[in-house]
Write a protein that holds these residues in place. Sequence first.
Motif, PDB file in Angstrom:
ATOM      1  N   GLU A 106       1.327  -1.281   0.144  1.00  0.00           N
ATOM      2  CA  GLU A 106      -0.071   0.317   0.164  1.00  0.00           C
ATOM      3  C   GLU A 106       0.889   1.127   0.421  1.00  0.00           C
ATOM      4  OE1 GLU A 106      -2.592  -0.849   3.109  1.00  0.00           O
ATOM      5  OE2 GLU A 106      -3.230  -2.591   2.100  1.00  0.00           O
ATOM      6  N   TRP A 107       0.387   2.323  -0.400  1.00  0.00           N
ATOM      7  CA  TRP A 107       1.193   3.489  -0.548  1.00  0.00           C
ATOM      8  C   TRP A 107       1.509   4.675   0.909  1.00  0.00           C
ATOM      9  CZ3 TRP A 107       0.135   8.472   2.609  1.00  0.00           C
ATOM     10  CH2 TRP A 107       1.074   9.328   2.241  1.00  0.00           C
ATOM     11  N   GLY A 186      10.046   8.647  -3.331  1.00  0.00           N
ATOM     12  CA  GLY A 186       8.953   8.855  -4.528  1.00  0.00           C
ATOM     13  C   GLY A 186       9.808   7.292  -5.661  1.00  0.00           C
ATOM     14  N   LEU A 187      11.524   7.118  -5.076  1.00  0.00           N
ATOM     15  CA  LEU A 187      11.260   6.062  -6.170  1.00  0.00           C
ATOM     16  C   LEU A 187      11.247   4.666  -5.315  1.00  0.00           C
ATOM     17  CD1 LEU A 187      15.582   7.189  -6.842  1.00  0.00           C
ATOM     18  CD2 LEU A 187      13.827   6.770  -8.372  1.00  0.00           C
ATOM     19  N   SER A 188      10.905   4.295  -4.103  1.00  0.00           N
ATOM     20  CA  SER A 188      10.110   3.298  -3.692  1.00  0.00           C
ATOM     21  C   SER A 188       9.110   3.056  -3.809  1.00  0.00           C
ATOM     22  CB  SER A 188      10.177   3.475  -1.629  1.00  0.00           C
ATOM     23  OG  SER A 188      12.056   3.662  -1.574  1.00  0.00           O
ATOM     24  N   LEU A 189       8.356   4.206  -4.116  1.00  0.00           N
ATOM     25  CA  LEU A 189       6.773   4.332  -4.837  1.00  0.00           C
ATOM     26  C   LEU A 189       5.871   3.833  -6.204  1.00  0.00           C
ATOM     27  CD1 LEU A 189       4.729   6.921  -2.742  1.00  0.00           C
ATOM     28  CD2 LEU A 189       3.988   4.404  -2.236  1.00  0.00           C
ATOM     29  N   LEU A 190       7.685   3.832  -7.157  1.00  0.00           N
ATOM     30  CA  LEU A 190       8.027   3.966  -8.215  1.00  0.00           C
ATOM     31  C   LEU A 190       8.101   2.306  -8.853  1.00  0.00           C
ATOM     32  CD1 LEU A 190       7.810   4.688 -11.708  1.00  0.00           C
ATOM     33  CD2 LEU A 190       9.964   5.608 -11.235  1.00  0.00           C
ATOM     34  N   VAL A 191       8.846   2.026  -7.719  1.00  0.00           N
ATOM     35  CA  VAL A 191       9.039   0.448  -7.568  1.00  0.00           C
ATOM     36  C   VAL A 191       7.954  -0.361  -7.403  1.00  0.00           C
ATOM     37  CG1 VAL A 191      10.977  -0.962  -7.120  1.00  0.00           C
ATOM     38  CG2 VAL A 191      11.162   1.014  -7.640  1.00  0.00           C
ATOM     39  N   LEU A 192       7.333  -0.098  -6.057  1.00  0.00           N
ATOM     40  CA  LEU A 192       6.167  -0.155  -5.599  1.00  0.00           C
ATOM     41  C   LEU A 192       5.061  -0.756  -6.747  1.00  0.00           C
ATOM     42  CD1 LEU A 192       4.931  -1.984  -2.982  1.00  0.00           C
ATOM     43  CD2 LEU A 192       4.709   0.064  -2.431  1.00  0.00           C
ATOM     44  N   ILE A 242       4.939  11.575  -4.982  1.00  0.00           N
ATOM     45  CA  ILE A 242       4.106  11.013  -3.995  1.00  0.00           C
ATOM     46  C   ILE A 242       2.580  11.493  -3.802  1.00  0.00           C
ATOM     47  CG2 ILE A 242       4.374  10.625  -1.079  1.00  0.00           C
ATOM     48  CD1 ILE A 242       7.274  11.411  -1.988  1.00  0.00           C
ATOM     49  N   HIS A 243       2.271  12.628  -3.689  1.00  0.00           N
ATOM     50  CA  HIS A 243       1.254  12.896  -3.895  1.00  0.00           C
ATOM     51  C   HIS A 243       0.470  12.559  -4.282  1.00  0.00           C
ATOM     52  CE1 HIS A 243      -2.092  15.801  -1.996  1.00  0.00           C
ATOM     53  NE2 HIS A 243      -2.605  15.926  -3.514  1.00  0.00           N
ATOM     54  N   ARG A 244      -0.157  12.348  -5.659  1.00  0.00           N
ATOM     55  CA  ARG A 244      -0.046  11.879  -6.639  1.00  0.00           C
ATOM     56  C   ARG A 244      -1.191  10.308  -6.579  1.00  0.00           C
ATOM     57  NH1 ARG A 244       0.500   9.408 -12.170  1.00  0.00           N
ATOM     58  NH2 ARG A 244      -1.204   9.749 -13.020  1.00  0.00           N
ATOM     59  N   LYS A 245       0.137   9.514  -6.156  1.00  0.00           N
ATOM     60  CA  LYS A 245       0.075   8.423  -5.900  1.00  0.00           C
ATOM     61  C   LYS A 245      -1.069   7.401  -4.979  1.00  0.00           C
ATOM     62  CE  LYS A 245       1.936   5.959  -9.345  1.00  0.00           C
ATOM     63  NZ  LYS A 245       1.467   5.440  -9.621  1.00  0.00           N
ATOM     64  N   LYS A 246      -1.102   9.000  -4.150  1.00  0.00           N
ATOM     65  CA  LYS A 246      -1.951   8.565  -2.745  1.00  0.00           C
ATOM     66  C   LYS A 246      -3.092   8.635  -3.082  1.00  0.00           C
ATOM     67  CE  LYS A 246      -3.239  10.453   1.703  1.00  0.00           C
ATOM     68  NZ  LYS A 246      -2.395  12.047   3.056  1.00  0.00           N
ATOM     69  N   LEU A 248      -4.325   8.054  -6.062  1.00  0.00           N
ATOM     70  CA  LEU A 248      -4.670   7.317  -6.885  1.00  0.00           C
ATOM     71  C   LEU A 248      -5.165   5.756  -6.525  1.00  0.00           C
ATOM     72  CD1 LEU A 248      -2.546   8.291 -10.366  1.00  0.00           C
ATOM     73  CD2 LEU A 248      -4.821   8.003  -9.861  1.00  0.00           C
ATOM     74  N   TRP A 249      -3.571   5.442  -5.930  1.00  0.00           N
ATOM     75  CA  TRP A 249      -4.031   3.992  -5.111  1.00  0.00           C
ATOM     76  C   TRP A 249      -5.080   3.795  -4.033  1.00  0.00           C
ATOM     77  CZ3 TRP A 249       1.645   2.394  -3.706  1.00  0.00           C
ATOM     78  CH2 TRP A 249       2.530   2.039  -4.797  1.00  0.00           C
ATOM     79  N   LYS A 250      -5.841   3.034  -4.118  1.00  0.00           N
ATOM     80  CA  LYS A 250      -6.522   2.245  -3.416  1.00  0.00           C
ATOM     81  C   LYS A 250      -6.385   1.832  -2.165  1.00  0.00           C
ATOM     82  CE  LYS A 250      -9.024   4.565  -6.435  1.00  0.00           C
ATOM     83  NZ  LYS A 250     -10.107   5.779  -5.953  1.00  0.00           N
ATOM     84  N   PHE A 251      -5.013   1.473  -2.242  1.00  0.00           N
ATOM     85  CA  PHE A 251      -5.144   1.054  -0.306  1.00  0.00           C
ATOM     86  C   PHE A 251      -5.583  -0.348  -0.751  1.00  0.00           C
ATOM     87  CE2 PHE A 251      -4.082   4.428   0.902  1.00  0.00           C
ATOM     88  CZ  PHE A 251      -4.013   6.076  -0.027  1.00  0.00           C
ATOM     89  N   VAL A 252      -5.671  -1.283  -1.799  1.00  0.00           N
ATOM     90  CA  VAL A 252      -5.736  -2.852  -2.086  1.00  0.00           C
ATOM     91  C   VAL A 252      -4.508  -3.204  -3.402  1.00  0.00           C
ATOM     92  CG1 VAL A 252      -7.521  -2.850  -1.288  1.00  0.00           C
ATOM     93  CG2 VAL A 252      -7.555  -2.323  -3.506  1.00  0.00           C
ATOM     94  N   ILE A 253      -4.282  -4.426  -3.033  1.00  0.00           N
ATOM     95  CA  ILE A 253      -3.687  -5.086  -3.983  1.00  0.00           C
ATOM     96  C   ILE A 253      -4.537  -6.613  -4.286  1.00  0.00           C
ATOM     97  CG2 ILE A 253      -2.400  -6.533  -2.685  1.00  0.00           C
ATOM     98  CD1 ILE A 253      -0.845  -5.035  -5.342  1.00  0.00           C
TER      99      ILE A 253
END
Length: 253
Positions: A106-107, A186-192, A242-246, A248-253
């Motif tokens: 998750e984010w 930011g890079l961690s979120l990109l890879v995740l 980082i803010h954009r991913k927060k 966009l992501w729905k906190f589920v996988i």
Amino acid sequence: MGGLSLLFIALTALISIGFPIVMIIYFKRHYNASLSYLVVGALVFTIFQLFIRIPLLNWLGGQFWFYTYIVQNEKLYIVMLALTAGLFEEIGRYVAFKFLLVDKREWENGVIFGIGHGGVESIILVGVNYLAFIFISLHLNFGLFENIVGLLPNIDTVTLLLQETPPALYLLAGMERLFTIIIHIGLSLLVLGSIRVGKVTGLIIAIGLHTLLNVSILLISSNIWIVEGIIGIGAIFSIIYIHRKKSLWKFVI
């Protein structure tokens, strides 16, 4: 040493050590971020950078062919340093997310992973050194901590460097750590994100961005203000991402 230098050294020590700690507390309390992601993030930097990449570079530096054809070619050496940093750190993130952190992708956990990665780098590479600088500065200014200062390695060289360094550069080191931690997030979120969608595109982009940033910094390392400006711009784009991913992501996988 002047009082302003001592103040900026103390501020950088505080930023380098305190900022990641504050971020950890905030994301744990407000988002219940996983401490497993934090610990693994810290381990990825420690293992892939400190235990693998740097010893490998040191070994290669002692090889005749590497020194002759790579090290003595300044631009090629810069590209190699930047590329290996990108490869080792981003592949390390990918391996961790792919094989170790298989739940709760998750984010908030991507964020705290980046805090662990960038935070341990900040503490080890800058925070610890600046704590030593505080002891040396207090010794130079007030005659304190003579026994501790006497145990520090290369104390004469470090003392001379501290006395000759402009005060503003000490503060810049702290700002750089703050910017760098944000970039690591930011890079961690990109890879995740690459793991979440089952593609390697994010990993490849992360390696490219990491390499490009390092190449830019190393090529103009003689102008510290431009270097910090580039890192600051990287941090701004990272905050936007980082803010954009927060959102966009729905906190589920």
